[in-house]
Design an enzyme around this catalytic site. Structure first.
Site, mmCIF file in Angstrom:
data_model
loop_
_atom_site.group_PDB
_atom_site.id
_atom_site.type_symbol
_atom_site.label_atom_id
_atom_site.label_comp_id
_atom_site.label_asym_id
_atom_site.label_seq_id
_atom_site.Cartn_x
_atom_site.Cartn_y
_atom_site.Cartn_z
ATOM 1 N N THR A 111 0.816 -1.219 0.000
ATOM 2 C CA THR A 111 0.000 0.000 0.000
ATOM 3 C C THR A 111 0.852 1.274 0.000
ATOM 4 O OG1 THR A 111 -1.664 -1.169 1.286
ATOM 5 C CG2 THR A 111 -1.882 1.194 1.206
ATOM 6 N N ARG A 164 -11.533 -9.793 -3.138
ATOM 7 C CA ARG A 164 -11.369 -9.285 -1.762
ATOM 8 C C ARG A 164 -11.095 -7.767 -1.799
ATOM 9 N NH1 ARG A 164 -6.941 -6.419 0.754
ATOM 10 N NH2 ARG A 164 -6.858 -6.942 2.949
ATOM 11 N N ASP A 187 -8.893 -2.245 3.277
ATOM 12 C CA ASP A 187 -9.253 -1.017 4.001
ATOM 13 C C ASP A 187 -9.100 0.245 3.142
ATOM 14 O OD1 ASP A 187 -6.368 -1.774 4.177
ATOM 15 O OD2 ASP A 187 -6.213 0.262 4.963
ATOM 16 N N GLY A 207 -5.541 -5.128 5.780
ATOM 17 C CA GLY A 207 -6.776 -4.369 5.634
ATOM 18 C C GLY A 207 -7.874 -4.787 6.590
HETATM 19 N N1 GLY Z 1 -3.825 -2.283 3.369
HETATM 20 C C1 GLY Z 1 -4.142 -2.760 2.104
HETATM 21 C C2 GLY Z 1 -5.014 -3.914 2.072
HETATM 22 O O1 GLY Z 1 -5.099 -4.664 3.022
HETATM 23 O O2 GLY Z 1 -5.667 -4.117 1.069
#
Ligand code: GLY
Length: 321
Positions: free
Chosen positions: A186, A214, A217, A239
């Protein structure tokens, strides 16, 4: 008001990454881009979108061109942006054909009545607005996928023969997530502009080997990103855990209580560690006075910021001061 910006290139176990130097160079370049946008009278939203777009284009960070592959070798990208001055939000989820999801998130924020658009509709919106398509994954992204699959198959080679075991064995998914944290994930940026307006942005390819479809976050306001008239925050990590904590909104609430950014970050990390455990996430934040902070409970987190006139791009930063 002195404008300021801080970027992150992901929290995780960076010592395992073959591309840590390239990732660090990319964050350094994008920090400069973001700051130049602010210095040229760009808004906080302009700066965070520019900085995150630059990281999406780098190919060495898990967002945009460099996004990791899912269990089936496909890609689905998430991104979000929030303007703290107006409270406006834009986010996209499960985008598969758009090079710069953060630019698309801004279009959702500024040109639609919606907050989050997902899947084919999001890619259609990108096409209608003339955004460039997502190119094929670079070779090192394929290599990383193959390596992850190899690790995954150790002791469990039947996985590809019987995909349903993926669903039956939840512990197996947990194992995948643990392996994911081998390398950071990320990208994000938070900024304050010369008018004191705050903004946050985030973009990701999600977790490697995730179940197709999927969503993490990053497109969820309050979890992966949040901005108000007080703070702007962008999170990175697992996330599911970040959503459980609503990490960025929590930080804003703590800031309103303490009026101190470092204290708010410490309280947020304390809460996160208690609620979902260590080795789960990191975040960057900025306040309306231009103070910056970072915090993480993983081995490392890649960040970029300015100290005076010098750009710092650090993989294992000590706590902000
Ligand atoms: N933090 C990025 C994700 O879990 O998709």
């Amino acid at each position: 008001m002195r404008p300021n910006i801080i970027l992150h290139g992901g929290a995780g176990r960076w010592s395992h990454s073959k591309y840590a130097d390239k990732a660090r160079e990319a964050v350094m370049k994008c920090t400069e881009k973001g700051m130049n946008t602010l210095r040229n009278n760009g808004s906080a939203v302009d700066a965070v979108v520019e900085a995150v777009k630059c990281m999406e284009d780098s190919g060495y960070l898990n967002a945009g061109v460099g996004s990791v592959l899912d269990f089936m070798g496909g890609r689905s990208l998430d991104a979000g942006v929030m303007d703290g001055a107006t409270g406006r939000i834009g986010a996209v989820a499960s985008v598969t054909a758009t090079r710069n999801p953060v630019v698309l998130a801004r279009i959702v924020m500024e040109k639609t009545d919606h907050h989050i658009i997902g899947g084919k509709g999001a890619d259609l919106l990108a096409f209608l607005n003339g955004l460039p398509p997502l190119p094929p994954p670079p070779p090192h992204v394929w290599e990383r996928y193959q390596e992850a699959v190899r690790k995954l198959l150790e002791g469990k080679p039947e996985i590809y023969k019987r995909i349903t075991c993926f669903l039956e064995d939840y512990g197996f998914i947990k194992k995948i997530i643990e392996k994911t944290l081998d390398v950071g994930d990320t990208v994000g940026a938070v900024a304050v502009d010369s008018h004191g307006r705050l903004a946050a942005a985030v973009s990701t390819g999600g977790v490697i080997l995730k179940f197709p479809g999927r969503i993490g976050d990053s497109p969820i306001p309050g979890a992966g990103f949040y901005a108000s008239e007080y703070t702007a925050c962008s999170a990175t990590g697992i996330g599911e855990k970040i959503m459980e904590c609503m990490t960025c909104k929590y930080l804003d609430t703590m800031y309103r209580e303490t009026k101190d950014l470092v204290a708010a970050a410490e309280k947020t990390l304390e809460y996160v560690n208690k609620a979902v455990g260590e080795n789960t996430m990191g975040f960057i934040a900025i306040d309306k006075n231009g103070e910056i902070v970072w915090a993480y409970n993983t081995e490392a987190m890649l960040i970029g910021y300015y100290e005076g006139n010098n750009i710092k791009a650090l993989i294992k930063p000590t706590r902000a001061h």
